[in-house]
Design an enzyme around this catalytic site. Sequence first.
Site, mmCIF file in Angstrom:
data_model
loop_
_atom_site.group_PDB
_atom_site.id
_atom_site.type_symbol
_atom_site.label_atom_id
_atom_site.label_comp_id
_atom_site.label_asym_id
_atom_site.label_seq_id
_atom_site.Cartn_x
_atom_site.Cartn_y
_atom_site.Cartn_z
ATOM 1 N N ASP A 121 0.824 -1.208 0.000
ATOM 2 C CA ASP A 121 0.000 0.000 0.000
ATOM 3 C C ASP A 121 0.858 1.257 0.000
ATOM 4 O O ASP A 121 1.974 1.248 -0.517
ATOM 5 C CB ASP A 121 -0.942 -0.037 1.202
ATOM 6 C CG ASP A 121 -2.291 0.583 0.925
ATOM 7 O OD1 ASP A 121 -2.353 1.824 0.815
ATOM 8 O OD2 ASP A 121 -3.283 -0.160 0.825
ATOM 9 N N HIS B 203 -3.978 5.975 3.758
ATOM 10 C CA HIS B 203 -4.585 4.798 3.149
ATOM 11 C C HIS B 203 -4.062 3.490 3.722
ATOM 12 O O HIS B 203 -4.828 2.641 4.201
ATOM 13 C CB HIS B 203 -4.357 4.862 1.636
ATOM 14 C CG HIS B 203 -5.186 3.929 0.837
ATOM 15 N ND1 HIS B 203 -4.763 2.676 0.470
ATOM 16 C CD2 HIS B 203 -6.426 4.071 0.307
ATOM 17 C CE1 HIS B 203 -5.694 2.085 -0.262
ATOM 18 N NE2 HIS B 203 -6.719 2.913 -0.363
ATOM 19 N N SER C 88 -11.125 -0.445 -1.366
ATOM 20 C CA SER C 88 -9.900 -0.517 -0.563
ATOM 21 C C SER C 88 -10.202 -0.884 0.879
ATOM 22 O O SER C 88 -9.378 -1.496 1.562
ATOM 23 C CB SER C 88 -9.194 0.842 -0.558
ATOM 24 O OG SER C 88 -8.450 1.044 -1.706
#
Length: 577
Positions: free
Chosen positions: A155, A201, A393
């Site tokens: 990621d 994220h 996600s």
Amino acid sequence: MFLGSRSRLRAAVIAAAVGAGVLAAATPAAAAPAAGTRAYLVITAPGATAGAATAVGSNGGTVWTSYDAIGVIVAHSGAADFATKMRAISGVQKVGATRTSDIPAEAANPPIPAAPTQSTPAAGEPLRTDMTQIGADKAWAINTGSSSVTVGVLDTGVDDLHADLKPNFDAANSASCAYGKLDTRTGSWRANTATTPISSHGTHVAGTIAAAKNNLGMVGVAPGVKIASVRVSEGAKDFFFPENTICAMVFSGDRGFEVTNNSYYTDPWLFNCPDNADQDAILEGVKRAVAYAEGKGVLNVAAAGNSNYNLASKTSDSTSPNDSTAVQRTITNACLSVPTEVSGVVSVASITSANVKSSFSNYGTDKIHIAAPGSDVYSTLPGGKYGNLSGTSMASPHVAGVAALLKSTNPTATPAQLRTLLATQADDLNCTDSRCSGTTAKNNFFGEGRVDALAAVGGTPPGGKEFENTADVQIPDNGAAVTSPVTVSGITGNAPATLKVDVNIVHTYRGDLVVDLVAPDGTAYRLKGSNGDSADNLVATYTVNASSEVANGTWKLQVRDVAAQDVGYVDSWKLTF
């Protein structure tokens, strides 16, 4: 690009170690790349990169890194004819540029992201809807996951100092693959500080998978497993270029991760088409890296994408390339989004708390394998913080977490066996939209259904209560609805968000049947609508979010036959709290 919030819908071994088949830490280059330098994948047969590596130097390029075991070289060159010349070299199978922009200067000496200043999380771990929805809260009473299982978070980087992540973080197996070369320097795995704000994220994804059960903030799906961060994104815009993905997949295999989570698509092309030489090389390189990881025992899980796009009916793309100027182009189903459409990768769609498709989630027959909560998911953020994000996600790490629980429960299971278990244990979800096609058991919105954490660890937790009616109830042909009652008592508070309804109905042509669960207050929850399913008998397990209903009282299974010529009866049904 990463596949996180709805506001952003776009969706390595060093040269000296060629042939080793393992990854070593990269040494940053001394000189920044000259303007106009691009990155290329040079594909050969596995184990046969030596000749191509020599040819790279003879044709105006340099070997940036190489993976002899899978026949992939990452080369840099500023020569406009580099790809053309290399395609003519004997033994070279494919050559393609990995980006339409120059290699950034920081590739030579990647900066180490700073450690975020930490705030102290508040005490307490409020139970969240996404966890009850997949039965994770009940699974924890049986198995929180094994510390011998590691999930790689491929990621934007992870805040390893976060109080909810630190207990499970594996720094020894964390690294950066930004700029296409392995970097194992301490802290290289953290989020890119050039991103404004610092990318949250990867940290959010990591928390969903394995935030510790430590009475702080939240609990992940598998709070007993380890998480390792492999930073794949680079630059202020967090690009996930192909060489970065390849590096991360090979590293995951060599380090023996059991599961990886991939909540991104590989830039710069939303879809890579085999009739384009550059994109064809990207497809081949990423496919080989994914296969290499799986061959080492890794189950790869990926987000399906956030463009509300039918992946089984591709026609156009107006978002690519996203690292320069996007163009409108016609595409076909041969064009693939990677890694989510690569063979062996578990592709995850997003659902809401109401078990319907999230508005942004991609879909497609035989493209979506499974579904999980991805709308307004609460998880960890850098600096000891927490917040909500939406996207496939956020759905994918729920599945990665359940896969980690499966591996903890079945330590000898292969990736193929884990895929099968995820599918067979998933809870069926009915179609909720006119675009949805297939059956309740498998359709283009949810694949095999919603992932089930409780099933992954072996079933009903201690204290689970069942209420059953085994009396036969005849169903009149094309007639009025009939009901079968179950009286529930001894349950405190409301029903769960994952109320299990087991149904056993003997009836020819089960497509004639409409089945509802009726709560004590009269609220009806549709379990099955009428359809063209001509098979006999309905034996199925449904999961209902009944958290707004008082548990105790008389619940009813209501069944109606809406067409003539076929008859049957309710044989039995059961509620599990």
